[in-house]
Each structure stands twice: as C-alpha cells, then as structure tokens.
Design a protein around this motif. Structure first.
Motif, PDB file in Angstrom:
ATOM      1  N   ARG A  70       0.880  -1.164   0.000  1.00 45.62           N
ATOM      2  CA  ARG A  70       0.000   0.000   0.000  1.00 45.62           C
ATOM      3  C   ARG A  70       0.915   1.211   0.000  1.00 45.62           C
ATOM      4  N   ASP A  99      -3.008  -0.690  -9.495  1.00 45.73           N
ATOM      5  CA  ASP A  99      -4.227  -0.419  -8.738  1.00 45.73           C
ATOM      6  C   ASP A  99      -4.862  -1.759  -8.383  1.00 45.73           C
ATOM      7  N   ASN A 144      -6.791  -2.136  -5.578  1.00 46.48           N
ATOM      8  CA  ASN A 144      -7.849  -1.813  -4.610  1.00 46.48           C
ATOM      9  C   ASN A 144      -7.392  -1.975  -3.163  1.00 46.48           C
ATOM     10  N   ASN A 145      -6.169  -1.528  -2.868  1.00 46.60           N
ATOM     11  CA  ASN A 145      -5.665  -1.587  -1.495  1.00 46.60           C
ATOM     12  C   ASN A 145      -5.559  -0.190  -0.885  1.00 46.60           C
ATOM     13  N   ARG A 146      -6.271   0.771  -1.450  1.00 44.38           N
ATOM     14  CA  ARG A 146      -6.334   2.166  -0.990  1.00 44.38           C
ATOM     15  C   ARG A 146      -5.009   2.904  -1.163  1.00 44.38           C
ATOM     16  N   SER A 147      -4.166   2.461  -2.068  1.00 49.35           N
ATOM     17  CA  SER A 147      -2.962   3.214  -2.408  1.00 49.35           C
ATOM     18  C   SER A 147      -3.389   4.486  -3.116  1.00 49.35           C
ATOM     19  N   ARG A 148      -2.564   5.517  -3.022  1.00 47.44           N
ATOM     20  CA  ARG A 148      -2.920   6.797  -3.627  1.00 47.44           C
ATOM     21  C   ARG A 148      -1.726   7.415  -4.333  1.00 47.44           C
TER      22      ARG A 148
END
Length: 173
Positions: free
Chosen positions: A47, A70, A72-76
């Motif tokens: 992440r 991406d 879906n592990n809330r990385s930004r």
C-alpha cells in the motif's frame, strides 16, 4: 518526486525505486522499461502514497501511470501541476482540486504562524520575513517548507537576512 519542466524518465524511475526499496538496491545500468517493471512489481504487494510534484505535460503521466498498480488496497497517487489540462488528463478517480496562490498578506501570515506560533515577531525580523515570504512565489507549500527551516534558525535579522541565499534566491536588503 519533483518532476518540473525538464525531466528524465529513467532518473525519475530511479528516484522512485530508491525511495521504495532503498539506495543500494537500484541498478543504474538497467533500461527504463526494466526499471518501470521493477517499480511496478515492488509496489504491487504494498500500500503506497506517492506524490508526483510539478508535472508539466500529459506525457509524464503516460510514462508513470503504468508503474502504479491499482489492486484496490487504498494506495494513492497525488499529482500536482500548474496546468489544468494536465490535471484533467491525469484525473482517474476524482476531479482535480484547484488551489489558488496566496497573496502577500496570506503568505506572510502563514510564514509567521509556522515560525512563531503564538509568539510575536520583531518589526525588523518581520521586514526580512515579508521578503522571504514573497520569494516563495505565493506557493503555500514553499512557504511551509521555508518556514520549517526558519523555525530551526535563530530568530535574528543577521541569520534570516542571508536565508534567501540559502534557498537559492539572490541576496537583497
């Protein structure tokens, strides 16, 4: 990562990899596509929060976006730019947030607050501080960074008077 107007894709990948896996682990002799693959594989199980600062062209986002998996592990990814077209182009999950530049009064108030907090500033130091705030180009992030440096320095005109040179600005009094 600061991108700016002129950038090297390979150097940017090397810098991102150094931050992700450590200084000694990156091999400079690898080609850019190998470095991009290495970065993607390094980030895949993690992440992450990555700031890509001062992007000037859509092609930079094209170069980098494939490196950021991406899963879906809330990385930004936070991308900053001065160009609305680049912001719109790179916006994937949200609309661009438009930030305005500070005026001279707001710039000084931010610098003063970050350096002095509740304490008062002497009139002589305020004069130098106003110049330093102006040199930050109305950019809140620059003001905060410079204020962090100034807060560690002695609160003396002699120390602050040369601060512009320390930040790469010509000395003026």
């Amino acid at each position: 990562m600061l991108v700016s107007q002129v950038y090297s894709y390979k150097d940017l990948l090397l810098a991102l990899l150094r931050d992700a896996i450590g200084e000694g682990s990156v091999r400079r002799e690898l080609h850019a596509n190998e470095l991009a693959d290495m970065l993607r594989k390094t980030l895949l199980p993690r992440r992450y929060l990555i700031l890509v600062d001062d992007v000037w062209e859509n092609s930079v986002w094209d170069d980098l976006s494939g490196c950021f998996p991406d899963v879906n592990n809330r990385s930004r990814i936070i991308l900053t730019t001065r160009h609305h077209e680049v912001a719109k182009y790179a916006s994937v999950h949200s609309d661009p947030l438009h930030l305005r530049m500070f005026d001279e009064v707001e710039s000084w108030k931010l610098l003063e607050n970050k350096v002095f907090g509740e304490q008062s500033c002497s009139p002589l130091l305020k004069k130098v501080g106003l110049r330093i705030a102006k040199m930050c180009g109305q950019l809140p992030l620059s003001i905060v960074l410079v204020a962090g440096i100034l807060s560690e320095m002695e609160k003396e005109v002699e120390c602050w008077g040369t601060s512009g040179q320390q930040f790469g600005y010509p000395h003026s009094q």
